[in-house]
Motif scaffolding. Structure first.
Motif, PDB file in Angstrom:
ATOM      1  N   LYS A  25      37.074  32.015  48.455  1.00 14.65           N
ATOM      2  CA  LYS A  25      37.478  30.502  48.692  1.00 14.65           C
ATOM      3  C   LYS A  25      36.339  29.771  47.606  1.00 14.65           C
ATOM      4  CE  LYS A  25      34.601  26.069  51.196  1.00 14.65           C
ATOM      5  NZ  LYS A  25      34.352  25.825  52.166  1.00 14.65           N
ATOM      6  N   SER A  26      36.854  28.732  46.601  1.00 16.52           N
ATOM      7  CA  SER A  26      35.909  28.717  45.598  1.00 16.52           C
ATOM      8  C   SER A  26      35.774  27.400  46.060  1.00 16.52           C
ATOM      9  CB  SER A  26      36.943  27.945  44.729  1.00 16.52           C
ATOM     10  OG  SER A  26      36.683  27.324  43.472  1.00 16.52           O
ATOM     11  N   GLU A  27      34.418  26.570  45.828  1.00 17.36           N
ATOM     12  CA  GLU A  27      32.932  26.238  45.915  1.00 17.36           C
ATOM     13  C   GLU A  27      33.500  25.041  45.007  1.00 17.36           C
ATOM     14  OE1 GLU A  27      29.615  27.769  47.877  1.00 17.36           O
ATOM     15  OE2 GLU A  27      30.717  27.120  50.083  1.00 17.36           O
ATOM     16  N   GLY A  28      34.156  25.497  43.794  1.00 21.08           N
ATOM     17  CA  GLY A  28      33.645  24.718  42.648  1.00 21.08           C
ATOM     18  C   GLY A  28      33.531  25.223  41.155  1.00 21.08           C
ATOM     19  N   TYR A  73      31.898  29.232  31.816  1.00 23.96           N
ATOM     20  CA  TYR A  73      32.716  28.768  32.846  1.00 23.96           C
ATOM     21  C   TYR A  73      31.880  29.467  33.847  1.00 23.96           C
ATOM     22  CZ  TYR A  73      35.975  27.123  29.628  1.00 23.96           C
ATOM     23  OH  TYR A  73      36.355  26.339  27.979  1.00 23.96           O
ATOM     24  N   GLN A  74      32.349  28.928  35.056  1.00 22.64           N
ATOM     25  CA  GLN A  74      31.338  29.592  36.411  1.00 22.64           C
ATOM     26  C   GLN A  74      31.819  28.742  37.738  1.00 22.64           C
ATOM     27  OE1 GLN A  74      26.832  30.142  36.911  1.00 22.64           O
ATOM     28  NE2 GLN A  74      27.484  29.443  39.652  1.00 22.64           N
ATOM     29  N   ARG A  76      28.618  35.631  49.396  1.00 23.29           N
ATOM     30  CA  ARG A  76      28.810  34.967  48.506  1.00 23.29           C
ATOM     31  C   ARG A  76      28.275  34.818  46.885  1.00 23.29           C
ATOM     32  NH1 ARG A  76      28.304  29.730  49.959  1.00 23.29           N
ATOM     33  NH2 ARG A  76      28.966  29.746  52.217  1.00 23.29           N
ATOM     34  N   GLY A  77      28.970  34.400  45.909  1.00 22.69           N
ATOM     35  CA  GLY A  77      27.677  34.012  44.921  1.00 22.69           C
ATOM     36  C   GLY A  77      29.183  33.339  43.362  1.00 22.69           C
ATOM     37  N   PRO A  78      28.164  33.811  42.123  1.00 21.61           N
ATOM     38  CA  PRO A  78      29.300  32.886  41.356  1.00 21.61           C
ATOM     39  C   PRO A  78      29.744  34.308  40.207  1.00 21.61           C
ATOM     40  CG  PRO A  78      26.660  33.305  40.309  1.00 21.61           C
ATOM     41  CD  PRO A  78      26.649  34.080  41.589  1.00 21.61           C
ATOM     42  N   HIS A 111      30.973  38.306  33.531  1.00 21.45           N
ATOM     43  CA  HIS A 111      29.670  38.199  35.055  1.00 21.45           C
ATOM     44  C   HIS A 111      30.412  38.619  36.150  1.00 21.45           C
ATOM     45  CE1 HIS A 111      26.503  39.290  32.321  1.00 21.45           C
ATOM     46  NE2 HIS A 111      26.570  38.181  31.873  1.00 21.45           N
ATOM     47  N   PRO A 112      31.606  38.971  36.672  1.00 21.43           N
ATOM     48  CA  PRO A 112      32.241  39.266  37.699  1.00 21.43           C
ATOM     49  C   PRO A 112      31.664  39.041  39.264  1.00 21.43           C
ATOM     50  CG  PRO A 112      32.049  41.877  37.158  1.00 21.43           C
ATOM     51  CD  PRO A 112      31.162  40.497  35.883  1.00 21.43           C
ATOM     52  N   PHE A 113      32.343  38.429  40.392  1.00 20.28           N
ATOM     53  CA  PHE A 113      31.830  38.893  41.649  1.00 20.28           C
ATOM     54  C   PHE A 113      32.074  40.388  41.927  1.00 20.28           C
ATOM     55  CE2 PHE A 113      32.844  38.523  45.583  1.00 20.28           C
ATOM     56  CZ  PHE A 113      31.625  37.747  46.379  1.00 20.28           C
ATOM     57  N   GLU A 114      31.344  40.545  42.631  1.00 14.47           N
ATOM     58  CA  GLU A 114      31.015  42.235  42.832  1.00 14.47           C
ATOM     59  C   GLU A 114      31.175  42.131  44.552  1.00 14.47           C
ATOM     60  OE1 GLU A 114      31.094  46.255  44.816  1.00 14.47           O
ATOM     61  OE2 GLU A 114      29.061  44.740  44.131  1.00 14.47           O
TER      62      GLU A 114
END
Length: 529
Positions: A261-264, A289-290, A308-310, A315-318
């Motif tokens: 899910k994208s929180e923005g 961009y984040q 959850r995380g950016p 700098h990927p989400f892993e």
């Protein structure tokens, strides 16, 4: 007696050598009648690919054992790879358009040709994978064809009993000397860290033998590297996909059991305080961009949050080998339309509906028991032979066929809603009219989805390749032979590379043994036999 037995070569010393042997395995005597330098690449041992082919297997072996064939296959793979990177591969295109539309529309005739030839999926095409397998087979056969005879030759230190072996080396000289000279030569080479082996009237001084295995270690590394890349063909072992997420949207992560899910989407711009020199400040210059993400896993009918995380550029989400990279962004994109449902008979507005242009709802509740159903949707309306169709999946000219039902219209009423056209112009007698009130704008994040469990194997294979390159480039296999004759001593030397260094080392040993020789008289540049 078979033909292979007839092809065996018998030396004057009595030893019978396999077909294709050029230097006797027992005494070291050259088995040809030529006078050129000996070919010492495989110590004169027989190679299967050099023996006359008699069976289909022999022909296949000779084909894959050819270095020229291997070079041609590698060249074809390199050229194809270059072409495959001229345009983005299908999984990397930042568009939801189908490949057959995206490439011609974006890149013109070149994109059309590129797509028709299959370069949009080059690295997963059957012929490219087959070519890589053939290169791998060639590496294996080339290595076996050369490494086996080399291993047999190096397994035992060759101390030749024939003076012709020494006389046909590139570095050779004959000097007069007695027992004292013989001992001084031995001491001189031992000081230079040569390993010595003696058999009667002949001696061998050798060092750096491991360097001969450098190319074959390199081949093993390349074979393992190809196998490591082939692991990516195993389902679940490798994933490279792309997904677009609207702000607030939850979607399944392709090829995985997860949902994201994208929180923005957040876009940070540089400010004047970020520049040491304020005059260098440029407005609206993006700093980063984040996208803030929430990862879910389905348990039964429920989605359970697991991380959850950016995710940011580079700098990927892993999460447990799953990587989500920030690879695309579309700020303020048109996502939907807000329409008032107007009853022309009563002159009142029944309510408002919102139509998503990317995922239209099947039915919208207007209120008071009235509903509007989406019967058909055309993102980019075109007409052909009086029938509507959509040119692409992008909402460039969205059009809907809607049906309203409720207490006041139990039988229902259908109507068109086409962007830029008043519905009264289409169906003037319709009771209900849909008025555009506002646009729904939203941000969209493009995420590259990566899973690659082959990376550790690729690193290990690359490390083996590096070891092979170091051994092959920075070490030399040097050998010096001494043979006593009646009134003289024969001295010959050979190396697989850096002849200048070996010649200099030979001259230093001769000087240490008090033998004065003109360096020009040592090296013989006759044609190799």
């Amino acid at each position: 007696m078979g033909q292979s037995e007839l092809d065996r070569i018998k030396c004057t010393c009595g030893h019978v050598n396999p077909p294709g042997t050029t230097i006797c395995e027992a005494c070291g005597r050259p088995l040809d009648e030529k006078s050129g330098l000996l070919n010492m690449r495989y110590e004169g041992m027989a190679r299967r690919s050099q023996v006359a082919a008699r069976t289909p297997i022999d022909y296949i072996w000779r084909f894959f054992a050819s270095v020229k064939v291997a070079i041609w296959m590698i060249a074809i793979a390199l050229i194809a790879s270059i072409i495959g990177t001229l345009l983005p591969q299908e999984q990397f295109k930042q568009s939801s358009l189908p490949a057959e539309i995206y490439y011609p529309q974006t890149y013109g005739w070149f994109g059309e040709v590129y797509y028709r030839l299959g370069f949009h999926q080059l690295f997963y095409s059957w012929w490219f994978i087959t070519l890589l397998l053939m290169i791998g087979i060639s590496l294996v056969i080339c290595s076996i064809d050369r490494a086996v005879p080399l291993y047999k030759a190096l397994q035992k230190k060759r101390i030749p009993k024939s003076d012709q072996f020494l006389r046909r080396q590139r570095l050779f000289l004959e000097v007069t000397g007695d027992n004292e000279t013989w001992e001084r030569l031995h001491q001189a080479f031992q000081k230079k860290r040569y390993h010595v082996a003696t058999d009667g009237q002949a001696s061998l001084f050798e060092k750096g033998r491991i360097s001969r295995w450098g190319p074959y270690i390199n081949h093993v590394g390349l074979i393992l590297l190809i196998l490591a890349f082939m692991l990516r063909l195993i389902p679940g072992f490798y994933l490279d996909d792309y997904v677009w997420l609207w702000d607030g949207q939850t979607r399944a992560v392709p090829g995985t059991p997860y949902y994201v899910k994208s929180e923005g989407l957040k876009i940070d711009f540089y400010t004047e305080t970020d520049f040491p020199d304020p005059s260098a400040f440029v407005p609206n210059h993006v700093k980063s961009y984040q996208t803030d993400l929430v990862l879910y896993k389905k348990e039964g009918d429920d989605l359970v949050e697991i991380a959850r995380g950016p995710t940011m550029v580079n700098h990927p989400f892993e999460y447990e080998g799953l990587y989500l990279y920030q690879s695309g962004e579309q700020a303020g994109q048109l996502k939907g339309l807000k329409l008032d449902v107007f009853d022309k008979q009563t002159g009142k507005t029944l309510g408002q509906i919102t139509l998503d242009l990317y995922d239209p709802p099947l039915q919208v509740d207007v209120g008071g028991g009235t509903t509007v159903s989406v019967l058909e949707y055309y993102p980019e309306l075109q007409m052909k032979d009086g029938k509507p169709y959509s040119e692409t999946t992008q909402p460039n000219r969205p059009a809907f066929i809607l049906e309203i039902k409720g207490p006041s219209v139990p039988q229902g009423e259908k109507n068109w809603v086409i962007a830029g056209i008043d519905s009264d112009q289409l169906i003037p007698d319709a009771r209900f009219k849909y008025k555009l009130v506002d646009f729904v704008l939203s941000n969209r994040s493009g995420l590259s989805v990566r899973i690659d469990h082959a990376i550790p194997y690729i690193y290990a294979a690359s490390f083996i390749v590096i070891i092979g390159l170091i051994l092959g480039f920075y070490f030399q296999h040097r050998r010096v032979w001494l043979m006593r004759m009646e009134n003289s001593i024969l001295i010959a030397a050979h190396t697989n590379k850096n002849w200048f260094g070996l010649k200099r080392e030979l001259m230093q040993a001769l000087q240490a043994a008090r033998i004065n020789v003109d360096p020009e008289h040592i090296e013989h540049r006759r044609k190799t036999a």
